[in-house]
Design a protein around this motif. Sequence first.
Motif, mmCIF file in Angstrom:
data_model
loop_
_atom_site.group_PDB
_atom_site.id
_atom_site.type_symbol
_atom_site.label_atom_id
_atom_site.label_comp_id
_atom_site.label_asym_id
_atom_site.label_seq_id
_atom_site.Cartn_x
_atom_site.Cartn_y
_atom_site.Cartn_z
ATOM 1 N N GLY A 15 0.634 5.374 -8.179
ATOM 2 C CA GLY A 15 2.088 5.439 -8.060
ATOM 3 C C GLY A 15 2.596 6.868 -8.119
ATOM 4 O O GLY A 15 3.753 7.138 -7.789
ATOM 5 N N ASP A 16 1.735 7.799 -8.552
ATOM 6 C CA ASP A 16 2.105 9.220 -8.644
ATOM 7 C C ASP A 16 1.553 10.027 -7.462
ATOM 8 O O ASP A 16 1.440 11.247 -7.547
ATOM 9 C CB ASP A 16 1.578 9.825 -9.951
ATOM 10 N N GLU A 17 1.243 9.377 -6.363
ATOM 11 C CA GLU A 17 0.657 10.069 -5.214
ATOM 12 C C GLU A 17 1.542 11.207 -4.706
ATOM 13 O O GLU A 17 1.038 12.251 -4.279
ATOM 14 C CB GLU A 17 0.366 9.071 -4.089
ATOM 15 N N GLU A 18 2.856 11.031 -4.765
ATOM 16 C CA GLU A 18 3.752 12.083 -4.276
ATOM 17 C C GLU A 18 3.635 13.354 -5.117
ATOM 18 O O GLU A 18 3.741 14.465 -4.598
ATOM 19 C CB GLU A 18 5.209 11.601 -4.238
ATOM 20 N N VAL A 19 3.401 13.213 -6.405
ATOM 21 C CA VAL A 19 3.206 14.390 -7.259
ATOM 22 C C VAL A 19 1.950 15.137 -6.811
ATOM 23 O O VAL A 19 1.951 16.364 -6.708
ATOM 24 C CB VAL A 19 3.112 13.996 -8.752
ATOM 25 N N VAL A 20 0.885 14.391 -6.537
ATOM 26 C CA VAL A 20 -0.364 15.018 -6.071
ATOM 27 C C VAL A 20 -0.097 15.760 -4.760
ATOM 28 O O VAL A 20 -0.557 16.889 -4.572
ATOM 29 C CB VAL A 20 -1.489 13.976 -5.904
ATOM 30 N N ARG A 21 0.653 15.148 -3.869
ATOM 31 C CA ARG A 21 0.975 15.806 -2.591
ATOM 32 C C ARG A 21 1.761 17.098 -2.811
ATOM 33 O O ARG A 21 1.540 18.094 -2.134
ATOM 34 C CB ARG A 21 1.756 14.856 -1.694
ATOM 35 N N THR A 30 -5.619 11.083 -2.915
ATOM 36 C CA THR A 30 -4.836 10.429 -3.959
ATOM 37 C C THR A 30 -5.528 9.200 -4.543
ATOM 38 O O THR A 30 -5.117 8.709 -5.593
ATOM 39 C CB THR A 30 -3.448 10.030 -3.421
ATOM 40 N N ALA A 31 -6.590 8.717 -3.906
ATOM 41 C CA ALA A 31 -7.288 7.535 -4.419
ATOM 42 C C ALA A 31 -7.882 7.790 -5.798
ATOM 43 O O ALA A 31 -8.089 6.849 -6.563
ATOM 44 C CB ALA A 31 -8.369 7.094 -3.440
ATOM 45 N N LEU A 32 -8.112 9.054 -6.135
ATOM 46 C CA LEU A 32 -8.697 9.368 -7.441
ATOM 47 C C LEU A 32 -7.815 8.913 -8.600
ATOM 48 O O LEU A 32 -8.292 8.730 -9.707
ATOM 49 C CB LEU A 32 -9.004 10.859 -7.553
ATOM 50 N N LEU A 33 -6.532 8.702 -8.343
ATOM 51 C CA LEU A 33 -5.633 8.261 -9.412
ATOM 52 C C LEU A 33 -5.986 6.867 -9.922
ATOM 53 O O LEU A 33 -5.669 6.522 -11.059
ATOM 54 C CB LEU A 33 -4.176 8.278 -8.936
ATOM 55 N N ALA A 34 -6.637 6.071 -9.094
ATOM 56 C CA ALA A 34 -6.998 4.714 -9.494
ATOM 57 C C ALA A 34 -8.290 4.657 -10.307
ATOM 58 O O ALA A 34 -8.610 3.622 -10.885
ATOM 59 C CB ALA A 34 -7.130 3.824 -8.258
ATOM 60 N N ASP A 35 -9.014 5.760 -10.362
ATOM 61 C CA ASP A 35 -10.286 5.805 -11.085
ATOM 62 C C ASP A 35 -10.025 6.242 -12.521
ATOM 63 O O ASP A 35 -9.595 7.374 -12.762
ATOM 64 C CB ASP A 35 -11.235 6.787 -10.388
ATOM 65 N N ASP A 36 -10.284 5.369 -13.467
ATOM 66 C CA ASP A 36 -10.001 5.666 -14.873
ATOM 67 C C ASP A 36 -10.830 6.834 -15.396
ATOM 68 O O ASP A 36 -10.478 7.445 -16.396
ATOM 69 C CB ASP A 36 -10.221 4.426 -15.741
ATOM 70 N N ARG A 37 -11.926 7.172 -14.728
ATOM 71 C CA ARG A 37 -12.745 8.306 -15.159
ATOM 72 C C ARG A 37 -12.140 9.642 -14.749
ATOM 73 O O ARG A 37 -12.599 10.691 -15.191
ATOM 74 C CB ARG A 37 -14.163 8.180 -14.596
#
Length: 139
Positions: A15-21, A30-37
């Motif tokens: 949900g924070d993909e825009e911040v990453v952009r 941005t898929a890395l945001l879904a990985d808890d690691r």
Amino acid sequence: MAQPQQTTVRRLRPGDEEVVRRLAEREPQTALLADDRTIFLVAFQGDDPIGFVFGYELHRRRGAPSILFVYEIDVDPACRRRGIATRLMTELAAIATSRGITEGFVLTEPDNEVANALYASLGGARSEAVMWDYRYADS
């Protein structure tokens, strides 16, 4: 005279993909945001991202079950020398510790005096490790 805005730090999640952009210099992953690691922390001044750190929890074959790899840290040049990188690294360490991670590492160039000073100030021990880069496919 207006008071400077307070700096806040929060962990990014799906949900924070825009911040990453907004932080990216190229098309971000941005898929890395879904990985808890993946632990991706951003410092904000108001709604504006002014710095970030992110690292990965790496599972190990021996020794402690996991180690933290601090992959990248950066602070907007206009906001440097205000303790933001120190705060980001400290909060990253606190999250790692809460997950049972007891050690970590970061890579930098030997002549990057600013980065080396930061890591030393946080209690890091300099290593003379050698890194080798590989390309597995043309890209």
